[in-house]
Design a protein around this motif. Structure first.
Motif, PDB file in Angstrom:
ATOM      1  N   LEU A 171      -8.191   4.289 -13.835  1.00 22.00           N
ATOM      2  CA  LEU A 171      -8.321   5.378 -12.866  1.00 22.00           C
ATOM      3  C   LEU A 171      -9.111   4.938 -11.638  1.00 22.00           C
ATOM      4  N   ILE A 172     -10.131   4.134 -11.840  1.00 19.29           N
ATOM      5  CA  ILE A 172     -10.924   3.635 -10.710  1.00 19.29           C
ATOM      6  C   ILE A 172     -10.069   2.757  -9.807  1.00 19.29           C
ATOM      7  N   THR A 173      -9.239   1.903 -10.413  1.00 22.78           N
ATOM      8  CA  THR A 173      -8.384   1.031  -9.596  1.00 22.78           C
ATOM      9  C   THR A 173      -7.382   1.845  -8.783  1.00 22.78           C
ATOM     10  N   LEU A 174      -6.882   2.943  -9.343  1.00 21.06           N
ATOM     11  CA  LEU A 174      -5.956   3.802  -8.597  1.00 21.06           C
ATOM     12  C   LEU A 174      -6.660   4.470  -7.423  1.00 21.06           C
ATOM     13  N   LEU A 175      -7.902   4.873  -7.622  1.00 21.06           N
ATOM     14  CA  LEU A 175      -8.674   5.473  -6.534  1.00 21.06           C
ATOM     15  C   LEU A 175      -8.900   4.455  -5.408  1.00 21.06           C
ATOM     16  N   ILE A 176      -9.221   3.233  -5.782  1.00 18.81           N
ATOM     17  CA  ILE A 176      -9.430   2.182  -4.776  1.00 18.81           C
ATOM     18  C   ILE A 176      -8.148   1.928  -4.001  1.00 18.81           C
ATOM     19  N   GLN A 177      -7.010   1.900  -4.697  1.00 22.67           N
ATOM     20  CA  GLN A 177      -5.738   1.687  -4.008  1.00 22.67           C
ATOM     21  C   GLN A 177      -5.407   2.837  -3.066  1.00 22.67           C
ATOM     22  N   THR A 178      -5.770   4.048  -3.454  1.00 22.46           N
ATOM     23  CA  THR A 178      -5.566   5.193  -2.555  1.00 22.46           C
ATOM     24  C   THR A 178      -6.330   5.005  -1.255  1.00 22.46           C
ATOM     25  N   LEU A 179      -7.585   4.591  -1.360  1.00 21.72           N
ATOM     26  CA  LEU A 179      -8.433   4.411  -0.179  1.00 21.72           C
ATOM     27  C   LEU A 179      -7.959   3.228   0.671  1.00 21.72           C
ATOM     28  N   SER A 180      -7.632   2.117   0.024  1.00 17.73           N
ATOM     29  CA  SER A 180      -7.210   0.932   0.788  1.00 17.73           C
ATOM     30  C   SER A 180      -5.868   1.163   1.463  1.00 17.73           C
ATOM     31  N   SER A 189      -6.455   3.300   4.449  1.00 20.21           N
ATOM     32  CA  SER A 189      -7.106   2.546   5.528  1.00 20.21           C
ATOM     33  C   SER A 189      -6.104   1.736   6.333  1.00 20.21           C
ATOM     34  N   LEU A 190      -4.965   1.397   5.711  1.00 24.07           N
ATOM     35  CA  LEU A 190      -3.950   0.629   6.420  1.00 24.07           C
ATOM     36  C   LEU A 190      -3.371   1.426   7.600  1.00 24.07           C
ATOM     37  N   LEU A 191      -3.438   2.743   7.516  1.00 23.32           N
ATOM     38  CA  LEU A 191      -2.959   3.581   8.613  1.00 23.32           C
ATOM     39  C   LEU A 191      -3.794   3.395   9.875  1.00 23.32           C
ATOM     40  N   PHE A 192      -5.031   2.914   9.694  1.00 23.50           N
ATOM     41  CA  PHE A 192      -5.942   2.754  10.827  1.00 23.50           C
ATOM     42  C   PHE A 192      -6.192   1.277  11.154  1.00 23.50           C
ATOM     43  N   ALA A 193      -5.367   0.410  10.577  1.00 20.82           N
ATOM     44  CA  ALA A 193      -5.512  -1.020  10.834  1.00 20.82           C
ATOM     45  C   ALA A 193      -4.806  -1.382  12.135  1.00 20.82           C
ATOM     46  N   HIS A 194      -5.539  -2.005  13.060  1.00 15.53           N
ATOM     47  CA  HIS A 194      -4.966  -2.380  14.349  1.00 15.53           C
ATOM     48  C   HIS A 194      -5.213  -3.843  14.691  1.00 15.53           C
ATOM     49  N   SER A 195      -5.585  -4.632  13.682  1.00 13.49           N
ATOM     50  CA  SER A 195      -5.849  -6.046  13.917  1.00 13.49           C
ATOM     51  C   SER A 195      -5.450  -6.840  12.686  1.00 13.49           C
ATOM     52  N   PHE A 196      -5.367  -8.158  12.851  1.00 12.57           N
ATOM     53  CA  PHE A 196      -5.032  -9.038  11.728  1.00 12.57           C
ATOM     54  C   PHE A 196      -6.067  -8.923  10.615  1.00 12.57           C
ATOM     55  N   LEU A 197      -7.356  -8.892  10.979  1.00 17.59           N
ATOM     56  CA  LEU A 197      -8.412  -8.815   9.974  1.00 17.59           C
ATOM     57  C   LEU A 197      -8.333  -7.513   9.189  1.00 17.59           C
ATOM     58  N   ALA A 198      -8.134  -6.404   9.885  1.00 18.19           N
ATOM     59  CA  ALA A 198      -8.068  -5.109   9.207  1.00 18.19           C
ATOM     60  C   ALA A 198      -6.846  -5.036   8.292  1.00 18.19           C
ATOM     61  N   PHE A 199      -5.719  -5.569   8.764  1.00 22.81           N
ATOM     62  CA  PHE A 199      -4.508  -5.579   7.948  1.00 22.81           C
ATOM     63  C   PHE A 199      -4.716  -6.408   6.682  1.00 22.81           C
ATOM     64  N   THR A 200      -5.241  -7.613   6.843  1.00 21.55           N
ATOM     65  CA  THR A 200      -5.450  -8.509   5.703  1.00 21.55           C
ATOM     66  C   THR A 200      -6.422  -7.895   4.707  1.00 21.55           C
ATOM     67  N   LEU A 201      -7.487  -7.295   5.190  1.00 21.70           N
ATOM     68  CA  LEU A 201      -8.470  -6.682   4.299  1.00 21.70           C
ATOM     69  C   LEU A 201      -7.852  -5.537   3.509  1.00 21.70           C
ATOM     70  N   ALA A 202      -7.056  -4.711   4.165  1.00 25.69           N
ATOM     71  CA  ALA A 202      -6.447  -3.562   3.487  1.00 25.69           C
ATOM     72  C   ALA A 202      -5.475  -4.001   2.393  1.00 25.69           C
ATOM     73  N   VAL A 203      -4.593  -4.954   2.723  1.00 22.62           N
ATOM     74  CA  VAL A 203      -3.615  -5.374   1.715  1.00 22.62           C
ATOM     75  C   VAL A 203      -4.278  -6.210   0.624  1.00 22.62           C
ATOM     76  N   ALA A 204      -5.352  -6.947   0.961  1.00 20.63           N
ATOM     77  CA  ALA A 204      -6.042  -7.739  -0.056  1.00 20.63           C
ATOM     78  C   ALA A 204      -6.733  -6.831  -1.070  1.00 20.63           C
ATOM     79  N   VAL A 205      -7.401  -5.784  -0.596  1.00 16.28           N
ATOM     80  CA  VAL A 205      -8.058  -4.852  -1.511  1.00 16.28           C
ATOM     81  C   VAL A 205      -7.010  -4.126  -2.358  1.00 16.28           C
ATOM     82  N   THR A 206      -5.885  -3.792  -1.741  1.00 19.99           N
ATOM     83  CA  THR A 206      -4.809  -3.133  -2.490  1.00 19.99           C
ATOM     84  C   THR A 206      -4.281  -4.045  -3.598  1.00 19.99           C
ATOM     85  N   ASP A 207      -4.042  -5.306  -3.282  1.00 18.89           N
ATOM     86  CA  ASP A 207      -3.570  -6.259  -4.289  1.00 18.89           C
ATOM     87  C   ASP A 207      -4.624  -6.496  -5.365  1.00 18.89           C
ATOM     88  N   LEU A 208      -5.873  -6.571  -4.946  1.00 22.50           N
ATOM     89  CA  LEU A 208      -6.970  -6.779  -5.890  1.00 22.50           C
ATOM     90  C   LEU A 208      -7.032  -5.640  -6.902  1.00 22.50           C
TER      91      LEU A 208
END
Length: 428
Positions: A104-113, A116-135
């Protein structure tokens, strides 16, 4: 006056139970109400959004965030590598703290990450969002393993096969949704899909929170903390099974390129092959898994799968240089044979994944299994591209031979595992 004989209409308990069950349950299309059905429903909702997201995330990064192709590839590669490292420690945590709450905690983290991708406007923000989602996604897979094992009871292979069929069905619907978004091709459409994917994590959690909490199983006091990483037979199984799982990329990666670059078949045939594969898995995976119980039987199924892959790939390889309609016919036969092999392999793999792992460490072993699968998917495109696409017909035969070799070696690894531990029915 004598009483006329009457015919009894009383039903046995089993007959009454069958009569009270709905038609989808009797036909095996729907599970009985309970934890298994909830876990399957949660998986369907999760996979529905994930499949749609994976099919559109490169275009989202290109067209909405305005990254370059190189940045998109690098960001997704970094996320994939990051996702590989989380499964083992989180799986161990699930073993010690209980898998449901960790999941359940991992699902909550994926919801947030994902949000956050909706507000990603740079390479760093994009990579961080998809990395946390994959993690979080790989962590959730490790926590889900013990739930499948314990809620599956004595029918884990059948239950896991049902889950695979459900996942394939969800992936199909997700791909259709992705296709609609790509056709619309607006920022709003891409944003809507990502937001919908974030909601699927919440929906999945809403179903799973109703599951009974699973308490950790006791482990031997003298046991090493990271036993899965030191279990040589299990690691050998993962290597061989990872090689076998490359087969899942043959139809989704190698075949489309083969159709376009080396045959005269129409391009729409690529979609037809995916549809045929999906339908066969959805309707035949559970039936194929019946009787695949025990290491010996699972090893035989894997051995048969390797041979089926070789035959199917050899058939597909002959489609080059023939008229388009002949190529379509030939490759359809090859796809069907390959899919039969994938049914056998999935049944054997899913049986061995749980049977070779001790009950109290299913999470940790699921993490190791997931890492092996992840590496397989990282290596598969390059390997299949080199052999099947670049080399051509000989490469298809070589790759098929690799599958045969891995299948032939699997029974020996299973016997090695049986000699090295005390797990009931490991090889019988």
């Amino acid at each position: 006056m004598s009483r006329a004989p009457t015919t009894s209409t009383a039903s046995t308990p089993g007959e009454l139970g069958d009569a009270n069950r709905s038609w989808p349950v009797r036909r095996g299309l729907l599970l009985e109400s309970g934890p298994q059905r909830k876990l399957a429903l949660a998986g369907f909702v999760n996979q529905l959004g994930t499949a749609a997201f994976l099919a559109t995330v490169p275009l989202y990064a290109l067209r909405v965030i305005h990254l370059s192709i190189g940045q998109v590839g690098l960001g997704l590669s970094v996320a994939g590598v990051v996702g590989l490292i989380a499964g083992i420690p989180v799986g161990h945590l699930a073993d010690r703290r209980g898998p449901r709450d960790i999941f359940l905690i991992t699902l909550l983290i994926q919801t947030l990450s994902m949000t956050s991708l909706l507000f990603a406007h740079s390479f760093l923000a994009f990579t961080l969002a998809v990395a946390v989602t994959d993690l979080a996604g790989s962590s959730g897979g490790a926590a889900r393993g013990p739930m499948i094992r314990r809620f599956g009871g004595d029918e884990v292979p059948k239950f896991r096969s049902y889950l695979r069929s459900v996942a394939m069905l969800a992936s199909t619907f997700g791909a259709l949704a992705a296709g609609a978004v790509v056709q619309i091709d607006t920022d709003f459409a891409y944003h809507a899909l990502i937001f919908a994917n974030a909601l699927t994590f919440i929906g999945s959690a809403a179903v799973l929170v109703k599951l009974p909490k699973l308490e950790p199983l006791p482990s031997p006091r003298e046991e090493d903390r990271w036993i899965a990483l030191k279990d040589k037979p299990y690691l050998a199984f993962i290597v061989l099974d990872g090689i076998m799982w490359i087969q899942s990329e043959v139809l989704s990666y190698a075949l489309p390129l083969w159709v376009v670059l080396h045959t005269d078949a129409p391009r729409w045939f690529v979609g037809l092959t995916i549809a045929v594969n999906t339908v066969m898995v959805v309707f035949l995976q559970i039936r194929t898994s019946r009787g695949i119980k025990g290491g010996t039987v699972a090893g035989r199924a894997t051995r048969r799968a390797g041979l089926a892959f070789l035959i199917g790939m050899a058939v597909i390889a002959t489609a080059s240089g023939v008229p388009g309609w002949v190529a379509v016919t030939i490759m359809m036969v090859g796809v069907a044979i390959h899919t039969v092999g994938s049914l056998w392999h999935a049944a054997g793999s899913l049986e061995l994944r749980f049977r070779l792992a001790p009950a109290h460490a299913q999470g940790q072993y699921s993490g190791v299994f997931g890492m092996g699968m992840g590496l397989c998917y990282v290596l598969a495109p390059s390997l299949l591209g080199l052999l099947c696409v670049t080399w051509g017909t000989p490469g298809w035969l070589v790759m098929g031979g690799v599958f045969v070799a891995a299948g032939l070696a699997m029974p020996y690894v299973i016997r090695w595992a049986g000699r090295s531990r005390e797990i009931a029915d490991t090889v019988d």
